[in-house]
Design a protein around this motif. Structure first.
Motif, short mmCIF file in Angstrom:
data_model
loop_
_atom_site.label_atom_id
_atom_site.label_comp_id
_atom_site.label_asym_id
_atom_site.label_seq_id
_atom_site.Cartn_x
_atom_site.Cartn_y
_atom_site.Cartn_z
N ALA B 52 88.28 35.44 38.31
CA ALA B 52 88.86 36.71 37.85
C ALA B 52 88.46 37.87 38.75
N ASN B 53 87.28 37.79 39.31
CA ASN B 53 86.84 38.88 40.19
C ASN B 53 87.74 38.99 41.41
N ASN B 56 91.16 40.34 40.30
CA ASN B 56 91.12 41.78 40.04
C ASN B 56 91.06 42.56 41.34
N LEU B 57 90.28 42.03 42.26
CA LEU B 57 90.13 42.72 43.53
C LEU B 57 91.47 42.76 44.26
N SER B 62 92.70 44.78 36.23
CA SER B 62 91.91 43.80 35.51
C SER B 62 92.41 43.57 34.10
N VAL B 64 90.45 43.36 31.46
CA VAL B 64 89.33 43.67 30.58
C VAL B 64 89.47 45.09 30.06
N ASN B 117 83.25 48.05 36.31
CA ASN B 117 83.94 46.80 36.03
C ASN B 117 85.44 46.94 36.15
N ARG B 118 85.88 48.13 36.49
CA ARG B 118 87.31 48.38 36.69
C ARG B 118 88.14 47.92 35.50
#
Lengths: 331, 331
Positions: B52-53, B56-57, B62, B64, B117-118
């Motif tokens: 997921a990181n 998202n990047l 994201s 979340v 955590n964006r």
DNA sequence: TGTTTTATCGCAAACCTTTGCGACAATGTT
DNA sequence: AACATTGTCGCAAAGGTTTGCGATAAAACA
């Protein structure tokens, strides 16, 4: 409107390299004070916050812990979650909380989410019907510690942290004996749950060994409503109990509703003792005597265990939070 | 031990490119069925889960959502959180839950964590003493929606979702009039909180307009213990109230403890009505009549609002969950 | 046969950060 | 003057993923 600030933007604005900005922000000795100040000022101005996703990706090690519970709201989990969140946050971690709704499928999916988010570790309180725990074990193989809380698998080969069911039950039973009760009604919850079985067994065993002459009456109640009804029914009997043992807060609330309806005076007409998280007992007058099984303490203990797991402790532990008797005026 | 599987590892094992693997896993039409199957099989074997990181990047977006609350455990927040978590999870999001402990500094730090955590958006229920809400507004500038819940700023220029304080209070007051109560004790919480002020004002206003002849007595109680004590004290007076209005669950629990101690019978000796989340009132016999301000409903409403914000709705809304009267036997 | 379409796949850049290593100049040392 | 040291900084790779575009070969068409 405006995307978040990045090292690159700062570096371009300042005409320096990205690595210099990165080092300046973490006070690396290689960077001159003058440069550091420039970087600091601009990053403050732009409200720069490092992108955790990029960091996790780069360092391959996130600062998020996962927590899977059947439900959030309730008699026990809310305090467990509260202490776990507090503990993790105070130590620089964050907590990703997921409810399974007591559904093994959802639970599995939540586990997937934890994996996808590359959490550093996961706490899990199993749903009632979970049988397959191999997915959890696979996580441990990937160096992601899994710690089971409260609702734990029977499997011995895993980290578990529970309340001391036997001790809590025994403590309550001792108090009942000490109060010279002769005819005790024991009310227990869903008999399919291991927690119920353990507490019921401990209850029986204690009296069989220590006070075989005390008359015991056992009933099951799957929810507060049933506990209420059982109490009402039993009070129609000729020979009424002189004390009730409530296995849990859910049971206690049902019983107390019946007590109020029947206008029974505690502790003269009836003695009551419960195993409880501590919130419900102090709602009543007199306050209910209970043995505490604290979600709060369990959370604290679970976190310290997680810390040692993250530090590399690979040996299995089966911890229990101690039970303590809290005397109200109901016995 | 074994690091998590990646696209690269799968691609190398299969002798195909990373992009092919990526596309195969998302069923892209460009990829042949044969290749898809190979990829699928291996990824299942390796328990591949996308990072997921990295996503998202790459996608800069994201899955979340952040939630900042004063506390998790309690009379209201646990149910709010439960519904919010359920809703987000059912829609493919996860919830990062952070407690502020009612401390503005911690709150600010939690906001930082959300930024780092964006998160795609944040829900926040402010701490009692938060005065500076510009940090929250800055987030909105960065295209990440902020929705205030329950404890909201007085500032008009933001998204707020609250319970209908005035409607709930008025509904309760109407019920008191309907029950022909003549001497009512209104018990309110911390008078520094806006929720207290609004409910108290609505209470006063209703009676001033609709039933000016009813005798009102107002008292503040900062916690259940104080509510208990106020009730006990007032019952030493010669002229006792014939009804008590409890502004909140906290107040209600204190009052009910006194009621039990004083052995008052509801509704004959005394009528009671409260504003409540619904859990506490059904603990007693008779069950307490209350106007519901549901944390559960608030969570649902908040999520739908978040969805439209994420979809680009930039206009401000000030929503309220409706209040409904739930009749117990206490009035 | 020559040309176009279609099916299948790979290249490479981008997202943001960390970090080992090398570069460069200024200063200090013989 | 030659050399070593020190203080500052940049290059480039890596981490895992997505995606526009180009490449290749086979199939279809003229």
């Amino acid at each position: 409107m405006k995307p978040a600030a990045t090292l690159k933007k700062i570096s371009e604005s300042l005409g320096i390299s990205i690595s210099t900005v990165s080092r300046a922000l973490k006070n690396h000795p290689d960077i001159s004070e003058a440069t550091k100040k420039k970087v600091w000022d601009l990053s403050n101005l732009l409200d720069y916050e490092p992108n955790a996703n990029a960091i996790n990706l780069r360092t391959n090690h996130s600062k998020v812990l996962g927590l899977i519970v059947p439900v959030i709201s309730g008699y026990f989990y809310d305090s467990l979650i509260a202490s776990l969140e507090e503990e993790t946050r105070l130590h620089g971690y964050s907590l990703l909380i997921l409810q399974s709704g007591d559904d093994p499928m959802v639970e599995l999916n939540n586990l997937k989410l934890c994996k996808q988010n590359r959490v550093a570790g996961v706490f899990v309180s199993l749903s009632t019907n979970t049988v397959e725990i191999s997915p959890f074990k696979k996580l441990s193989d990937n160096d992601i510690p899994v710690i089971f809380l409260d609702k734990v698998p029977t499997d011995v080969d895993c980290n578990k942290i529970c309340v001391a069911d036997v001790a809590a039950t025994t403590l309550a039973a001792e108090a009942l004996v000490e109060a010279k009760k002769k005819n005790i009604l024991g009310l227990f919850g869903n008999s399919k749950m291991s927690i119920t079985q353990e507490r019921k067994a401990a209850f029986h065993q204690f009296f069989a060994i220590n006070a075989p002459k005390i008359k015991l009456q056992i009933a099951d109640a799957i929810n507060p409503m049933e506990a209420y009804q059982r109490t009402i029914d039993i009070w129609k009997q000729a020979k009424k109990p002189d004390a009730i043992f409530c296995m849990s807060d859910e049971i206690l609330t049902g019983v107390m509703k019946a007590v109020q309806q029947l206008k029974l005076q505690l502790p003269t007409d009836l003695g009551i003792i419960a195993i409880s998280n501590g919130f419900i007992p102090q709602l009543y007058y007199p306050e209910i005597t209970y043995t505490e099984t604290s979600g709060y303490k369990l959370g604290k203990l679970a976190y310290t265990r997680m810390v040692s797991c993250l530090a590399g402790s690979s040996f299995i532990q089966n911890l229990k939070v101690d039970a303590v008797l809290v005397r109200g005026g109901s016995l």
